[in-house]
Write a protein that holds these residues in place. Structure first.
Motif, PDB file in Angstrom:
ATOM      1  N   VAL A  85     -53.354  25.111 -21.261  1.00 26.65           N
ATOM      2  CA  VAL A  85     -52.507  24.476 -20.247  1.00 26.65           C
ATOM      3  C   VAL A  85     -51.068  24.965 -20.391  1.00 26.65           C
ATOM      4  N   LYS A 121     -57.146  13.114 -16.926  1.00 30.51           N
ATOM      5  CA  LYS A 121     -57.888  12.270 -17.868  1.00 30.51           C
ATOM      6  C   LYS A 121     -59.002  11.507 -17.144  1.00 30.51           C
ATOM      7  N   SER A 169     -61.750  13.950 -16.073  1.00 29.69           N
ATOM      8  CA  SER A 169     -62.504  14.405 -17.240  1.00 29.69           C
ATOM      9  C   SER A 169     -63.421  13.297 -17.767  1.00 29.69           C
ATOM     10  N   ALA A 172     -54.216  22.993 -25.603  1.00 27.26           N
ATOM     11  CA  ALA A 172     -55.434  23.696 -25.190  1.00 27.26           C
ATOM     12  C   ALA A 172     -56.628  22.929 -25.719  1.00 27.26           C
TER      13      ALA A 172
HETATM   14  O1  LIG Z   1     -55.147  18.259 -22.447  1.00 28.92           O
HETATM   15  C1  LIG Z   1     -55.957  19.156 -22.131  1.00 28.92           C
HETATM   16  O2  LIG Z   1     -56.527  19.872 -22.951  1.00 28.92           O
HETATM   17  C2  LIG Z   1     -56.345  19.325 -20.684  1.00 28.92           C
HETATM   18  C3  LIG Z   1     -57.399  18.368 -20.345  1.00 28.92           C
HETATM   19  C4  LIG Z   1     -58.648  18.637 -19.906  1.00 28.92           C
HETATM   20  C5  LIG Z   1     -59.337  17.387 -19.702  1.00 28.92           C
HETATM   21  C6  LIG Z   1     -58.306  16.429 -20.082  1.00 28.92           C
HETATM   22  O3  LIG Z   1     -58.413  15.198 -20.060  1.00 28.92           O
HETATM   23  O4  LIG Z   1     -57.171  17.046 -20.466  1.00 28.92           O
END
Ligand SMILES: O=C(O)CC1=CCC(=O)O1
Length: 92
Positions: free
Chosen positions: A9, A28, A31, A51
């Motif tokens: 990121v 979040k 995900s 990352a």
């Molecule tokens: O923070 C990260 O690595 C980017 C990310 C991917 C899913 C999430 O919740 O954060």
């Protein structure tokens, strides 16, 4: 089909803190919904980096592509995808 995905990121330095916080909250939620569905069974932080390494378990390349493109942080990520095959020595 399983995939190892690396997400790196890079938010712009000039992005306002409130905007960054909002995108991270959206990321979040997105995900965690996929984690609960079983399509995103693992996510691991890379120590010392903004990352992660994640495992995805999806039906196709196209499904994974759609999921990755839907990430709120997608415009700010460098993503690499490694398709995984079963190892012949795996006892499971
Ligand atoms: O923070 C990260 O690595 C980017 C990310 C991917 C899913 C999430 O919740 O954060």
């Amino acid at each position: 089909m399983k995939y190892l995905v690396h997400m790196d990121v890079n938010l712009p330095a000039g992005m306002p803190a409130e905007e960054a916080a909002e995108i991270k909250a959206q990321e979040k939620a997105y995900s965690q919904e996929l984690q609960r569905s079983g399509k995103w069974p693992e996510i691991w932080r890379v120590v010392g980096e903004y990352a992660n390494y994640s495992i995805f378990d999806v039906e196709s390349n196209d499904e994974l592509h759609g999921i990755l493109q839907g990430l709120p942080l997608f415009p700010y990520m460098d993503i690499t995808v490694v398709p995984l095959a079963k190892h012949p020595s795996d006892v499971k």
